[in-house]
Scaffold this motif. Sequence first.
Motif, PDB file in Angstrom:
ATOM      1  N   HIS A  48      21.795 -10.561  -7.675  1.00 51.10           N
ATOM      2  CA  HIS A  48      20.844  -9.517  -7.277  1.00 51.10           C
ATOM      3  C   HIS A  48      21.610  -8.562  -6.361  1.00 51.10           C
ATOM      4  O   HIS A  48      21.476  -8.624  -5.136  1.00 51.10           O
ATOM      5  CB  HIS A  48      19.639 -10.126  -6.560  1.00 51.10           C
ATOM      6  CG  HIS A  48      18.920 -11.144  -7.374  1.00 51.10           C
ATOM      7  ND1 HIS A  48      18.036 -10.791  -8.372  1.00 51.10           N
ATOM      8  CD2 HIS A  48      18.983 -12.496  -7.391  1.00 51.10           C
ATOM      9  CE1 HIS A  48      17.562 -11.891  -8.943  1.00 51.10           C
ATOM     10  NE2 HIS A  48      18.126 -12.939  -8.373  1.00 51.10           N
ATOM     11  N   PRO A  49      22.446  -7.688  -6.933  1.00 52.53           N
ATOM     12  CA  PRO A  49      23.388  -6.895  -6.145  1.00 52.53           C
ATOM     13  C   PRO A  49      22.771  -5.956  -5.112  1.00 52.53           C
ATOM     14  O   PRO A  49      23.411  -5.641  -4.129  1.00 52.53           O
ATOM     15  CB  PRO A  49      24.176  -6.113  -7.192  1.00 52.53           C
ATOM     16  CG  PRO A  49      23.349  -6.149  -8.419  1.00 52.53           C
ATOM     17  CD  PRO A  49      22.529  -7.397  -8.355  1.00 52.53           C
ATOM     18  N   ARG A  50      21.546  -5.523  -5.316  1.00 48.90           N
ATOM     19  CA  ARG A  50      20.911  -4.639  -4.329  1.00 48.90           C
ATOM     20  C   ARG A  50      19.708  -5.321  -3.682  1.00 48.90           C
ATOM     21  O   ARG A  50      18.870  -4.657  -3.076  1.00 48.90           O
ATOM     22  CB  ARG A  50      20.502  -3.333  -4.996  1.00 48.90           C
ATOM     23  CG  ARG A  50      21.704  -2.518  -5.428  1.00 48.90           C
ATOM     24  CD  ARG A  50      21.281  -1.199  -6.004  1.00 48.90           C
ATOM     25  NE  ARG A  50      20.322  -1.389  -7.094  1.00 48.90           N
ATOM     26  CZ  ARG A  50      20.484  -0.948  -8.317  1.00 48.90           C
ATOM     27  NH1 ARG A  50      21.540  -0.259  -8.638  1.00 48.90           N
ATOM     28  NH2 ARG A  50      19.573  -1.172  -9.230  1.00 48.90           N
ATOM     29  N   GLY A  51      19.642  -6.647  -3.802  1.00 48.76           N
ATOM     30  CA  GLY A  51      18.471  -7.373  -3.320  1.00 48.76           C
ATOM     31  C   GLY A  51      18.649  -8.068  -1.991  1.00 48.76           C
ATOM     32  O   GLY A  51      19.727  -8.077  -1.402  1.00 48.76           O
ATOM     33  N   THR A  52      17.560  -8.652  -1.539  1.00 50.06           N
ATOM     34  CA  THR A  52      17.532  -9.469  -0.331  1.00 50.06           C
ATOM     35  C   THR A  52      16.897 -10.797  -0.695  1.00 50.06           C
ATOM     36  O   THR A  52      15.850 -10.834  -1.337  1.00 50.06           O
ATOM     37  CB  THR A  52      16.705  -8.788   0.779  1.00 50.06           C
ATOM     38  OG1 THR A  52      17.300  -7.524   1.084  1.00 50.06           O
ATOM     39  CG2 THR A  52      16.651  -9.649   2.028  1.00 50.06           C
ATOM     40  N   ILE A  53      17.530 -11.897  -0.298  1.00 47.65           N
ATOM     41  CA  ILE A  53      16.989 -13.241  -0.545  1.00 47.65           C
ATOM     42  C   ILE A  53      16.412 -13.769   0.763  1.00 47.65           C
ATOM     43  O   ILE A  53      17.038 -13.663   1.813  1.00 47.65           O
ATOM     44  CB  ILE A  53      18.076 -14.195  -1.060  1.00 47.65           C
ATOM     45  CG1 ILE A  53      18.674 -13.684  -2.365  1.00 47.65           C
ATOM     46  CG2 ILE A  53      17.503 -15.609  -1.249  1.00 47.65           C
ATOM     47  CD1 ILE A  53      19.872 -14.497  -2.851  1.00 47.65           C
ATOM     48  N   LEU A  54      15.228 -14.350   0.686  1.00 49.40           N
ATOM     49  CA  LEU A  54      14.574 -14.984   1.825  1.00 49.40           C
ATOM     50  C   LEU A  54      14.306 -16.438   1.433  1.00 49.40           C
ATOM     51  O   LEU A  54      13.189 -16.784   1.032  1.00 49.40           O
ATOM     52  CB  LEU A  54      13.263 -14.269   2.150  1.00 49.40           C
ATOM     53  CG  LEU A  54      13.431 -12.819   2.560  1.00 49.40           C
ATOM     54  CD1 LEU A  54      12.503 -11.924   1.779  1.00 49.40           C
ATOM     55  CD2 LEU A  54      13.194 -12.686   4.037  1.00 49.40           C
ATOM     56  N   PRO A  55      15.320 -17.318   1.501  1.00 49.39           N
ATOM     57  CA  PRO A  55      15.125 -18.690   1.030  1.00 49.39           C
ATOM     58  C   PRO A  55      14.092 -19.443   1.863  1.00 49.39           C
ATOM     59  O   PRO A  55      14.048 -19.323   3.073  1.00 49.39           O
ATOM     60  CB  PRO A  55      16.508 -19.322   1.182  1.00 49.39           C
ATOM     61  CG  PRO A  55      17.188 -18.516   2.226  1.00 49.39           C
ATOM     62  CD  PRO A  55      16.632 -17.123   2.088  1.00 49.39           C
ATOM     63  N   GLY A  56      13.247 -20.170   1.189  1.00 47.54           N
ATOM     64  CA  GLY A  56      12.238 -20.976   1.871  1.00 47.54           C
ATOM     65  C   GLY A  56      10.972 -20.219   2.199  1.00 47.54           C
ATOM     66  O   GLY A  56      10.028 -20.802   2.721  1.00 47.54           O
ATOM     67  N   LEU A  57      10.921 -18.920   1.929  1.00 50.38           N
ATOM     68  CA  LEU A  57       9.703 -18.150   2.190  1.00 50.38           C
ATOM     69  C   LEU A  57       8.607 -18.660   1.260  1.00 50.38           C
ATOM     70  O   LEU A  57       8.792 -18.725   0.051  1.00 50.38           O
ATOM     71  CB  LEU A  57       9.935 -16.657   1.959  1.00 50.38           C
ATOM     72  CG  LEU A  57       8.714 -15.771   2.179  1.00 50.38           C
ATOM     73  CD1 LEU A  57       8.339 -15.732   3.657  1.00 50.38           C
ATOM     74  CD2 LEU A  57       8.986 -14.367   1.678  1.00 50.38           C
ATOM     75  N   VAL A  58       7.499 -19.032   1.831  1.00 50.32           N
ATOM     76  CA  VAL A  58       6.394 -19.573   1.047  1.00 50.32           C
ATOM     77  C   VAL A  58       5.319 -18.499   0.901  1.00 50.32           C
ATOM     78  O   VAL A  58       4.870 -17.925   1.889  1.00 50.32           O
ATOM     79  CB  VAL A  58       5.795 -20.828   1.729  1.00 50.32           C
ATOM     80  CG1 VAL A  58       4.598 -21.332   0.974  1.00 50.32           C
ATOM     81  CG2 VAL A  58       6.864 -21.901   1.851  1.00 50.32           C
ATOM     82  N   GLU A  59       4.915 -18.263  -0.319  1.00 48.40           N
ATOM     83  CA  GLU A  59       3.830 -17.316  -0.581  1.00 48.40           C
ATOM     84  C   GLU A  59       2.513 -18.006  -0.238  1.00 48.40           C
ATOM     85  O   GLU A  59       2.098 -18.947  -0.922  1.00 48.40           O
ATOM     86  CB  GLU A  59       3.856 -16.878  -2.041  1.00 48.40           C
ATOM     87  CG  GLU A  59       2.644 -16.098  -2.503  1.00 48.40           C
ATOM     88  CD  GLU A  59       2.438 -14.799  -1.758  1.00 48.40           C
ATOM     89  OE1 GLU A  59       1.596 -14.795  -0.834  1.00 48.40           O
ATOM     90  OE2 GLU A  59       3.095 -13.815  -2.086  1.00 48.40           O
ATOM     91  N   THR A  60       1.867 -17.582   0.835  1.00 45.25           N
ATOM     92  CA  THR A  60       0.639 -18.236   1.275  1.00 45.25           C
ATOM     93  C   THR A  60      -0.619 -17.492   0.858  1.00 45.25           C
ATOM     94  O   THR A  60      -1.722 -17.944   1.142  1.00 45.25           O
ATOM     95  CB  THR A  60       0.630 -18.401   2.817  1.00 45.25           C
ATOM     96  OG1 THR A  60       0.749 -17.100   3.397  1.00 45.25           O
ATOM     97  CG2 THR A  60       1.771 -19.294   3.252  1.00 45.25           C
ATOM     98  N   HIS A  61      -0.465 -16.382   0.179  1.00 41.88           N
ATOM     99  CA  HIS A  61      -1.621 -15.624  -0.274  1.00 41.88           C
ATOM    100  C   HIS A  61      -2.258 -16.327  -1.467  1.00 41.88           C
ATOM    101  O   HIS A  61      -1.584 -16.622  -2.444  1.00 41.88           O
ATOM    102  CB  HIS A  61      -1.195 -14.206  -0.643  1.00 41.88           C
ATOM    103  CG  HIS A  61      -2.294 -13.390  -1.217  1.00 41.88           C
ATOM    104  ND1 HIS A  61      -2.212 -12.830  -2.450  1.00 41.88           N
ATOM    105  CD2 HIS A  61      -3.515 -13.061  -0.722  1.00 41.88           C
ATOM    106  CE1 HIS A  61      -3.324 -12.164  -2.700  1.00 41.88           C
ATOM    107  NE2 HIS A  61      -4.121 -12.291  -1.665  1.00 41.88           N
ATOM    108  N   ALA A  62      -3.535 -16.622  -1.384  1.00 41.48           N
ATOM    109  CA  ALA A  62      -4.204 -17.319  -2.485  1.00 41.48           C
ATOM    110  C   ALA A  62      -5.681 -16.939  -2.524  1.00 41.48           C
ATOM    111  O   ALA A  62      -6.278 -16.575  -1.512  1.00 41.48           O
ATOM    112  CB  ALA A  62      -4.067 -18.815  -2.323  1.00 41.48           C
TER     113      ALA A  62
END
Length: 66
Positions: A48-62
């Motif tokens: 992902h050459p122009r991306g940002t990784i946020l490892p462990g980020l949990v999507e809590t929207h439900a």
Amino acid sequence: MTAERLITEPGQPTIERGAVVIEAGAIAWVGPVDALPEVYATYPVTRHPRGTILPGLVETHAHLGT
């Protein structure tokens, strides 16, 4: 996977040219691409050459209601 930026946790510096290794559905290693341990050298890479990784980020929207 690799990206231009890797943000690990609040208060820690952003890692430029970061990598995350996933094994068996879990995060096995996180750090700069240049520090990637040799054991992971043959793993497939998603870039992902122009991306940002946020490892462990949990999507809590439900939406739990019916």
